[in-house]
Design an enzyme around this catalytic site. Structure first.
Site, mmCIF file in Angstrom:
data_model
loop_
_atom_site.group_PDB
_atom_site.id
_atom_site.type_symbol
_atom_site.label_atom_id
_atom_site.label_comp_id
_atom_site.label_asym_id
_atom_site.label_seq_id
_atom_site.Cartn_x
_atom_site.Cartn_y
_atom_site.Cartn_z
ATOM 1 N N GLY A 42 -35.817 -19.096 31.056
ATOM 2 C CA GLY A 42 -34.767 -19.770 30.312
ATOM 3 C C GLY A 42 -35.014 -19.906 28.827
ATOM 4 N N ARG A 100 -20.535 -35.837 17.512
ATOM 5 C CA ARG A 100 -19.869 -37.082 17.909
ATOM 6 C C ARG A 100 -20.771 -38.303 17.792
ATOM 7 N NH1 ARG A 100 -16.839 -34.709 23.217
ATOM 8 N NH2 ARG A 100 -18.483 -33.149 23.022
ATOM 9 N N GLN A 101 -22.079 -38.112 17.766
ATOM 10 C CA GLN A 101 -22.982 -39.243 17.530
ATOM 11 C C GLN A 101 -23.440 -39.172 16.076
ATOM 12 O OE1 GLN A 101 -25.763 -38.874 21.026
ATOM 13 N NE2 GLN A 101 -25.145 -40.984 21.354
ATOM 14 N N LYS A 199 -4.619 -47.128 20.700
ATOM 15 C CA LYS A 199 -5.175 -47.166 22.044
ATOM 16 C C LYS A 199 -6.496 -47.918 22.036
ATOM 17 C CE LYS A 199 -7.665 -42.823 21.537
ATOM 18 N NZ LYS A 199 -7.750 -41.414 21.866
ATOM 19 N N ASP A 229 -11.721 -32.291 24.188
ATOM 20 C CA ASP A 229 -12.817 -32.076 25.129
ATOM 21 C C ASP A 229 -12.278 -32.124 26.558
ATOM 22 O OD1 ASP A 229 -15.169 -31.883 26.515
ATOM 23 O OD2 ASP A 229 -16.154 -33.561 25.543
#
Length: 318
Positions: A42, A100-101, A199, A229
């Site tokens: 891998g 996103r973080q 929201k 996503d």
């Protein structure tokens, strides 16, 4: 690093080779000869099969799924190019993963976007070219130049031609409060009013629509976002626009179609008539008749040419 390489060379990992080939076609050059893959356990490997000494090198790699493999390919390829004495290395990342973080939302949270920025810089990148970062402040996480291209002009051209003469009954909608600035700029380009879906997010990949701010009753609407996503937020907003707001037709667009998990099922079951993405992420084999892709190859080719020629890229933002 040299400011201007003796020639331009473009390489690509495995994440989005069709886009890389399209960019090379517009630059009238060939994709660099390289191989990237995995050993039996891998581990990723990269081999460069042509000289890059003193060249201005661009590595095209979206850090989309499989995110970690594609990120490692990018890092290893840049390390190989750096050790081969490339004059300058530009990481061309149409879709920047781990974005996103970008801050500590609660105690003991990582700031993954900053970590990835450090890795890219340490691997040998002299500058970064990307598109529609999830959070604009990520540009400041790098200690090297970052050009963050905007996909909105591509969408603006498409929807202007689609809804020409219908601006008075078409509304651009931000799917959440955090995307208002982006949606407002897009609405201004099209000369259309703006509405907002308010929201409350209960947990990751889940949201509860609370209210529609603005008048969409009897109107056709364009939901505008930077990425999709699992499509829960987008499809929930589309349903609310019809059920609560009284919109007649719902269209949507987003720069990056991540489309993981139940995304396709949600999109197919939603009231969205058409969902338009840019090809920063390759389309998945499982498709929906509602989804359409627009190419970013011309925009990235122009940006790469401007960087190579040491010219301004600011005109590409309009």
């Amino acid at each position: 690093m040299i400011a201007h390489g003796k020639d331009i060379k473009v390489f690509s990992g495995n994440s989005n080779r069709p886009l890389a080939q399209a960019i090379c076609s517009r630059l009238n050059t060939e994709l660099g000869s390289a191989e990237s893959g995995c050993f039996s356990d891998g581990e990723n490997f990269v081999s460069i099969y042509e000289t890059v000494r003193g060249s201005d090198v661009f590595v095209i790699q979206s850090t989309c799924s499989p995110v970690n493999d594609n990120l490692m390919e990018l890092l290893i390829m840049m390390d190989a190019l750096k050790r081969a004495s490339a004059g300058r290395i530009t990481a061309v990342i149409p879709y920047f993963g781990y974005a996103r973080q970008d801050r500590k939302a609660k105690p003991r949270d990582p700031i993954s976007a900053k970590l990835v920025a450090n890795l890219i810089t340490q691997a040998g990148a002299d500058r970064v070219l990307t598109m529609d970062l999830h959070a604009s402040q990520i540009q400041g996480f790098f200690d090297i130049p970052v050009d963050n291209l905007l996909g909105s002009p591509i969408f603006a051209h498409y929807f202007h031609d689609r809804f020409i003469g219908q601006e008075d009954r078409t509304v651009v909608v931000s799917p959440d409060v955090g995307s208002v600035a982006r949606a407002r700029a897009f609405a201004q380009k099209l000369g259309m009013p703006l509405a907002i879906v308010d929201k409350r997010r209960q947990k990751a990949n889940s949201s509860e629509v609370m209210n529609i701010i603005g008048d969409v009753h009897g109107k056709q609407v364009i939901l505008f976002d930077d990425m999709v996503d699992t499509a829960g937020s987008l499809c929930g907003a589309a349903q609310a626009l019809v059920d609560i707001g009284g919109a007649t037709d719902v269209y949507a667009c987003a720069s990056h179609g991540v489309l993981s998990g139940p995304a396709y099922d949600r999109i197919n079951a939603s009231p969205i008539k058409e969902l338009v993405f840019l090809d920063t992420i390759p389309s998945a084999p499982e498709r929906s008749d509602k989804i359409k892709y627009l190419s970013v190859a011309n925009l990235f080719a122009e940006a790469i040419d401007c960087i190579y020629q040491e010219a301004s890229v600011s005109r590409l933002f309009n």
